[in-house]
Design a protein around this motif. Structure first.
Motif, PDB file in Angstrom:
ATOM      1  N   SER A 154     -11.780   2.326   0.642  1.00 52.10           N
ATOM      2  CA  SER A 154     -12.039   0.879   0.717  1.00 52.10           C
ATOM      3  C   SER A 154     -10.913   0.213   1.508  1.00 52.10           C
ATOM      4  N   GLY A 155     -10.992  -1.104   1.611  1.00 46.94           N
ATOM      5  CA  GLY A 155      -9.929  -1.851   2.281  1.00 46.94           C
ATOM      6  C   GLY A 155      -8.581  -1.603   1.627  1.00 46.94           C
ATOM      7  N   ALA A 156      -8.565  -1.543   0.289  1.00 41.07           N
ATOM      8  CA  ALA A 156      -7.309  -1.298  -0.429  1.00 41.07           C
ATOM      9  C   ALA A 156      -6.754   0.082  -0.069  1.00 41.07           C
TER      10      ALA A 156
ATOM     11  N   TYR B 230     -14.641   8.509   0.020  1.00 40.35           N
ATOM     12  CA  TYR B 230     -14.804   7.042   0.092  1.00 40.35           C
ATOM     13  C   TYR B 230     -13.437   6.397   0.224  1.00 40.35           C
TER      14      TYR B 230
ATOM     15  N   ALA C  26     -10.682   4.775  13.165  1.00 37.32           N
ATOM     16  CA  ALA C  26     -10.749   4.424  14.587  1.00 37.32           C
ATOM     17  C   ALA C  26     -11.110   2.949  14.743  1.00 37.32           C
ATOM     18  N   GLY C  27     -12.046   2.480  13.920  1.00 40.40           N
ATOM     19  CA  GLY C  27     -12.489   1.085  14.000  1.00 40.40           C
ATOM     20  C   GLY C  27     -11.368   0.106  13.704  1.00 40.40           C
ATOM     21  N   CYS C  28     -10.415   0.533  12.882  1.00 39.88           N
ATOM     22  CA  CYS C  28      -9.278  -0.328  12.541  1.00 39.88           C
ATOM     23  C   CYS C  28      -8.078  -0.056  13.453  1.00 39.88           C
ATOM     24  N   GLY C  29      -8.233   0.855  14.377  1.00 37.96           N
ATOM     25  CA  GLY C  29      -7.142   1.136  15.307  1.00 37.96           C
ATOM     26  C   GLY C  29      -5.972   1.858  14.674  1.00 37.96           C
ATOM     27  N   PHE C  30      -6.200   2.500  13.530  1.00 43.35           N
ATOM     28  CA  PHE C  30      -5.093   3.172  12.835  1.00 43.35           C
ATOM     29  C   PHE C  30      -4.550   4.362  13.632  1.00 43.35           C
TER      30      PHE C  30
ATOM     31  N   LEU D  10      -7.296   1.768   2.764  1.00 39.07           N
ATOM     32  CA  LEU D  10      -6.785   1.719   4.142  1.00 39.07           C
ATOM     33  C   LEU D  10      -5.419   1.042   4.184  1.00 39.07           C
ATOM     34  N   ARG D  11      -5.283  -0.042   3.426  1.00 36.98           N
ATOM     35  CA  ARG D  11      -3.985  -0.752   3.424  1.00 36.98           C
ATOM     36  C   ARG D  11      -2.881   0.132   2.837  1.00 36.98           C
TER      37      ARG D  11
ATOM     38  N   MET E 270     -13.854   4.809  10.353  1.00 36.03           N
ATOM     39  CA  MET E 270     -13.186   3.588   9.858  1.00 36.03           C
ATOM     40  C   MET E 270     -11.763   3.514  10.396  1.00 36.03           C
TER      41      MET E 270
ATOM     42  N   LEU F 143      -1.733   2.612   5.411  1.00 40.68           N
ATOM     43  CA  LEU F 143      -0.894   1.926   6.400  1.00 40.68           C
ATOM     44  C   LEU F 143       0.496   1.607   5.827  1.00 40.68           C
TER      45      LEU F 143
END
Lengths: 115, 223
Positions: free
Chosen positions: A57-59, A55, A92-96, A61-62, A90, A65
């Motif tokens: 979350s946004g945190a 799992y 790919a969806g965020c373009g990471f 992913l940040r 996720m 990055l």
């Protein structure tokens, strides 16, 4: 409980951290602190092994990055490997994937970063 | 190792970006678009303050401790009242907060006034119509926000999280066509798209604005 464990500290080899369980607001700060400490200590090749991460979350992913950015600023290489399909989606969806190299397996990542 | 954190919130910086300094007024944005972007900015601020977290489906309050910011705290309080076991989707909060978009902006503008960054100027046109302007007093903050955003879209390195959020909001509500020349916009279009998709809340804001615009266009077409 998720864990982030620095497995190797041999300067000639890339550093690998296993990220297990959840990477969210509860665990992301711990991982961030650990990896930033590694970078500050001189690590310049870093792999996050996400094979047991189920799992994010946004945190989370940040945080990934932020770590990739810190390594880029330090002039090093940063990669992730072993992403579960839903987490890769996720990414790919965020373009990471345009900024962070993703390898299928730990051995692929280590071989690429060892060059 | 991380970049110095800007002292202003995402909402405050977004408002400075949306402000046409030469006119002291906001660039012409549809009210619904502005409201939705303002709502998104507040959610982004709460994530940066580590009060909420989100995934693709839901927003979670993870810490209801007040931030001390008069714009964010009433929103946080409202979000924390809901049942913890029934987290709501990002779009729920975007629509809910967008209804209070003008109030959110009003409070953020007062914060900017209190910091001496801009002032409010109310005038009457033809002695009847009210016109409000926000002349920028201290241009440092506005210039800094614009330069950072321009730096992000003109380089190709990994941007800071705060700047990704600003680019996402500016892109979602079409601000770049006011900030950049046509030539600059054409050159930076790919990078803007790339950066704007990097934040989940930014993606939700863009989707919500697209849906609102489509609904308005459809309603207009049926008149």
């Amino acid at each position: 409980m998720p864990s982030a464990v620095a497995e190797s500290w041999i300067p000639s080899e890339p550093d690998v951290m296993d990220i297990e369980g959840r990477l969210d607001s509860g665990t992301a700060p711990i991982v961030e602190e650990d990896v930033l400490l590694c970078i500050q200590s001189g690590a310049r090749r870093m792999v996050l092994d996400c094979g047991s991460l189920f799992y994010i979350s946004g945190a989370g992913l940040r945080t990934i990055l932020t770590l990739a950015r810190a390594m880029q600023k330090a002039g090093g290489s940063f990669a992730v490997c072993g992403l579960q399909p839903h987490i890769q989606e996720m990414f790919a969806g965020c373009g990471f994937e345009a900024f962070i190299t993703v390898y299928r397996s730990r051995s692929d990542a280590l071989a690429a970063l060892a060059r | 190792m991380t970049a110095p954190h800007p002292s202003l919130t995402i909402l405050e910086e977004f408002l400075l970006l949306a402000l046409d300094d030469s006119a002291g007024q906001f660039y012409p944005l549809a009210r619904s678009t502005f409201d939705c972007a303002s709502a998104g900015a507040v959610l982004m601020d709460l994530t940066l303050q580590k009060r909420i977290d989100n995934d693709l489906k839901h927003v979670f309050v993870i810490d209801a401790t007040p931030t001390g910011n008069p714009v964010l705290d009433p929103v946080l309080q409202m979000m924390a009242i809901g049942p913890v076991l029934a987290p709501k989707p990002i779009t729920h909060w975007l629509h809910h907060l967008a209804d209070e978009g003008e109030g959110l902006r009003e409070r953020a503008l007062r914060q900017l006034e209190a910091q001496g960054i801009l002032r409010r100027e109310d005038k009457k046109i033809l002695w009847v119509f009210g016109a409000r302007r926000y002349p920028v007093l201290d241009q440092k903050e506005q210039r800094e926000a614009k330069l950072r955003v321009l730096g992000v879209i003109l380089r190709d390195d990994i941007p800071a999280i705060h700047d990704i959020m600003l680019v996402a909001l500016a892109h979602a509500c079409g601000l770049f066509c006011h900030i950049l020349s046509d030539h600059e916009l054409a050159n930076a279009a790919t990078r803007i798209e790339q950066v704007a998709q990097m934040d989940l809340i930014g993606q939700a804001v863009a989707k919500a604005i697209t849906e609102i615009e489509a609904a308005i266009a459809m309603a207009s077409g049926f008149r």
